[in-house]
Scaffold this motif. Structure first.
Motif, PDB file in Angstrom:
ATOM      1  N   GLY A  15      24.102 153.707  40.374  1.00 53.58           N
ATOM      2  CA  GLY A  15      24.341 152.306  40.718  1.00 53.58           C
ATOM      3  C   GLY A  15      24.608 152.164  42.205  1.00 53.58           C
ATOM      4  O   GLY A  15      24.303 153.054  43.001  1.00 53.58           O
ATOM      5  N   ARG A  16      25.226 151.071  42.569  1.00 51.31           N
ATOM      6  CA  ARG A  16      25.485 150.798  43.987  1.00 51.31           C
ATOM      7  C   ARG A  16      26.638 151.647  44.512  1.00 51.31           C
ATOM      8  O   ARG A  16      27.457 152.142  43.732  1.00 51.31           O
ATOM      9  CB  ARG A  16      25.821 149.313  44.160  1.00 51.31           C
ATOM     10  CG  ARG A  16      27.051 148.870  43.403  1.00 51.31           C
ATOM     11  CD  ARG A  16      27.124 147.353  43.234  1.00 51.31           C
ATOM     12  NE  ARG A  16      28.168 146.974  42.300  1.00 51.31           N
ATOM     13  CZ  ARG A  16      29.367 146.524  42.651  1.00 51.31           C
ATOM     14  NH1 ARG A  16      29.668 146.391  43.924  1.00 51.31           N
ATOM     15  NH2 ARG A  16      30.258 146.204  41.736  1.00 51.31           N
ATOM     16  N   THR A  17      26.685 151.814  45.819  1.00 51.25           N
ATOM     17  CA  THR A  17      27.789 152.514  46.462  1.00 51.25           C
ATOM     18  C   THR A  17      28.980 151.573  46.561  1.00 51.25           C
ATOM     19  O   THR A  17      28.871 150.455  47.048  1.00 51.25           O
ATOM     20  CB  THR A  17      27.382 153.006  47.861  1.00 51.25           C
ATOM     21  OG1 THR A  17      26.292 153.933  47.727  1.00 51.25           O
ATOM     22  CG2 THR A  17      28.533 153.706  48.548  1.00 51.25           C
ATOM     23  N   LEU A  18      30.142 152.026  46.076  1.00 51.12           N
ATOM     24  CA  LEU A  18      31.337 151.187  46.025  1.00 51.12           C
ATOM     25  C   LEU A  18      32.272 151.410  47.201  1.00 51.12           C
ATOM     26  O   LEU A  18      33.036 150.523  47.579  1.00 51.12           O
ATOM     27  CB  LEU A  18      32.099 151.453  44.720  1.00 51.12           C
ATOM     28  CG  LEU A  18      31.325 151.214  43.422  1.00 51.12           C
ATOM     29  CD1 LEU A  18      32.138 151.681  42.227  1.00 51.12           C
ATOM     30  CD2 LEU A  18      30.954 149.743  43.279  1.00 51.12           C
ATOM     31  N   VAL A  26      31.996 156.923  46.651  1.00 53.10           N
ATOM     32  CA  VAL A  26      32.170 156.466  45.273  1.00 53.10           C
ATOM     33  C   VAL A  26      30.998 155.566  44.929  1.00 53.10           C
ATOM     34  O   VAL A  26      30.715 154.596  45.644  1.00 53.10           O
ATOM     35  CB  VAL A  26      33.496 155.704  45.087  1.00 53.10           C
ATOM     36  CG1 VAL A  26      33.639 155.227  43.644  1.00 53.10           C
ATOM     37  CG2 VAL A  26      34.684 156.597  45.469  1.00 53.10           C
ATOM     38  N   LYS A  27      30.308 155.909  43.842  1.00 54.78           N
ATOM     39  CA  LYS A  27      29.145 155.139  43.410  1.00 54.78           C
ATOM     40  C   LYS A  27      29.363 154.611  41.999  1.00 54.78           C
ATOM     41  O   LYS A  27      30.140 155.162  41.214  1.00 54.78           O
ATOM     42  CB  LYS A  27      27.882 156.005  43.441  1.00 54.78           C
ATOM     43  CG  LYS A  27      27.537 156.570  44.809  1.00 54.78           C
ATOM     44  CD  LYS A  27      26.144 157.166  44.848  1.00 54.78           C
ATOM     45  CE  LYS A  27      25.098 156.068  44.879  1.00 54.78           C
ATOM     46  NZ  LYS A  27      23.742 156.587  45.112  1.00 54.78           N
ATOM     47  N   GLU A  28      28.679 153.558  41.698  1.00 54.18           N
ATOM     48  CA  GLU A  28      28.653 153.032  40.340  1.00 54.18           C
ATOM     49  C   GLU A  28      27.676 153.873  39.532  1.00 54.18           C
ATOM     50  O   GLU A  28      26.601 154.232  40.015  1.00 54.18           O
ATOM     51  CB  GLU A  28      28.182 151.583  40.393  1.00 54.18           C
ATOM     52  CG  GLU A  28      28.346 150.797  39.109  1.00 54.18           C
ATOM     53  CD  GLU A  28      27.915 149.354  39.331  1.00 54.18           C
ATOM     54  OE1 GLU A  28      28.761 148.466  39.287  1.00 54.18           O
ATOM     55  OE2 GLU A  28      26.708 149.141  39.561  1.00 54.18           O
ATOM     56  N   ALA A  29      28.058 154.218  38.299  1.00 56.70           N
ATOM     57  CA  ALA A  29      27.187 154.994  37.416  1.00 56.70           C
ATOM     58  C   ALA A  29      27.137 154.326  36.048  1.00 56.70           C
ATOM     59  O   ALA A  29      28.165 153.869  35.546  1.00 56.70           O
ATOM     60  CB  ALA A  29      27.693 156.423  37.289  1.00 56.70           C
ATOM     61  N   ILE A  30      25.946 154.269  35.470  1.00 54.81           N
ATOM     62  CA  ILE A  30      25.763 153.650  34.156  1.00 54.81           C
ATOM     63  C   ILE A  30      25.325 154.707  33.160  1.00 54.81           C
ATOM     64  O   ILE A  30      24.334 155.413  33.401  1.00 54.81           O
ATOM     65  CB  ILE A  30      24.707 152.524  34.199  1.00 54.81           C
ATOM     66  CG1 ILE A  30      25.040 151.505  35.299  1.00 54.81           C
ATOM     67  CG2 ILE A  30      24.595 151.839  32.841  1.00 54.81           C
ATOM     68  CD1 ILE A  30      24.282 151.708  36.586  1.00 54.81           C
TER      69      ILE A  30
END
Length: 408
Positions: A15-18, A26-30
């Motif tokens: 996902g996007r970088t948070l 820290v990245k978003e992961a699904i």
């Protein structure tokens, strides 16, 4: 350390970088199968040489407390690729503590007490598990999804936390934390433990009631000296006249400079400000609790604007100084740091296979050996081949009971 390992297709989508820290992003992961979202801490292995203990300590702490309390972020997965380490946590979308307060329509002393009570209950749980957090501050207090719900506040970021044994011989000596929230004993290097979290909660409570911290000074040295001396006041009166004497006593009790006399988290939960059935507050003209929000927001916004200007000037001065005085080695390190974090950010879950090591041994083995080992070649240089993962204790907490390896 006996373990089983398996290389499997990754079952998360990138996902996007948070956000970004010193050594990690820290990245978003699904998760593909469940559709659940996570916050994934990505650490480039090239940045870990000599810092393996940082991840080892964080994993040791999180193994003890994950899923044990609703107000503490859970580590759901832990795995690796040939380039990076991945730690998957709860994704908190409700924002940071103070942002949520400033977004409210009204904010009373009872609201502040409710937040402090919930956080302190989680701190007590951490301490009961033999853990000291060491970096409690508003930025590490996040809301899971609904910032208006006190029950959804979460303690995050256990990177500085340690497992503490119940004896004086194991007291910690290093100076660490965020300066305005650090207890006197940390600066004095006399040894510290769980009482530093109670001190930090006193600073946080002061902050929640006023919008600024009790030891704010013009320089960090002055701030440190004020902390060591316990030099703070409930001023200006236009702010603190809206706050009850009971709340002030609560703050003062947390900010006991002698750690041996400072109450425990359990004792602070018994303080009248948190334990009384009838909330404490200062009445307004109609007999209702005073709204603290206007003053709190005003103080917070003023401090934020001031700090932004100061940090901007400091950054410009630092960049100018570094440009003239930075050694070639330091220049190279700075460039490598940026490059390695860029590499971590570009790795796509969809294109990789990951390695899990499901440990049969529990915490004692974890504490006696490194969780993370960086492989080195015969010349002593770090080697980034497939062998780098052989001793990585990549723990999927969902299957840490010793079941067969499965994909993440």
């Amino acid at each position: 350390m006996s373990s089983q390992s398996a290389t499997v297709p990754c079952q998360y989508r990138t996902g996007r970088t948070l956000g970004s820290g010193t050594y990690a992003i820290v990245k978003e992961a699904i998760h593909i199968k469940t559709g659940k979202y996570y916050a994934c801490k990505v650490i480039n292995k090239k940045l870990m040489e000599g810092r393996e203990h940082m991840v080892r300590n964080e994993i040791a702490v999180l193994k003890r407390i994950s899923s044990g309390h609703p107000n503490i972020v859970t580590l759901h997965d832990y795995f690796e690729t040939s380039h990076n380490l991945y730690l998957c946590f709860d994704l908190c979308t409700g924002g940071e503590l103070f942002d949520s307060i400033c977004a409210r329509g009204q904010y009373t002393e009872a609201d502040a007490a409710g937040l402090v009570r919930t956080i302190f209950q989680a701190v007590k749980y951490i301490h009961d598990c033999g853990i000291v957090h060491r970096d409690l501050k508003p930025e590490n207090l996040l809301f899971r999804s609904k910032p208006e719900k006190t029950s959804e506040i979460m303690i995050a970021d256990f990177g500085l936390s340690r497992v503490m044994e119940e004896n004086k011989l194991s007291m910690l000596k290093e100076v660490c934390g965020t300066p305005g929230y650090m207890a006197p004993e940390i600066f004095k290097k006399t040894g510290h433990g769980k009482p530093v979290d109670v001190w930090a909660m006193g600073v946080i409570t002061y902050f929640l009631l006023a919008g600024y911290t009790p030891f704010d000074r013009d320089t960090q040295r002055q701030e440190m000296e004020a902390i060591i001396a316990g030099d703070y006041k409930f001023e200006p009166d236009e702010y603190w006249s809206l706050v009850s004497d009971t709340a002030r006593d609560f703050v003062a009790t947390c900010l006991t400079t002698d750690p041996d006399k400072r109450p425990t988290a359990a004792q602070m939960l018994e303080h009248p400000w948190l334990a009384s059935e009838i909330p404490h507050f200062v009445e307004n003209e109609t007999g209702e609790p005073r709204d603290l929000l206007p003053h709190v927001r005003k103080a917070f916004d003023a401090k934020k604007t001031f700090r932004k200007a100061v940090f901007g000037m400091m950054a410009m001065k630092r960049m100018s100084t570094l440009a003239h005085h930075m050694s070639p080695e330091a220049h190279k390190l700075n460039e490598d740091l940026y490059q390695f974090k860029q590499e971590s950010e570009k790795e796509k879950f969809e294109d990789i296979r990951v390695v899990h090591h499901h440990n049969a041994d529990e915490e004692q083995s974890l504490k006696s050996q490194d969780d993370i080992s960086i492989a080195k070649g015969p010349n002593g240089k770090v080697s980034y081949g497939t062998d780098v993962s052989e001793k990585l204790a990549a723990v999927s907490l969902a299957v840490k009971s010793g079941s067969n390896p499965k994909s993440v």
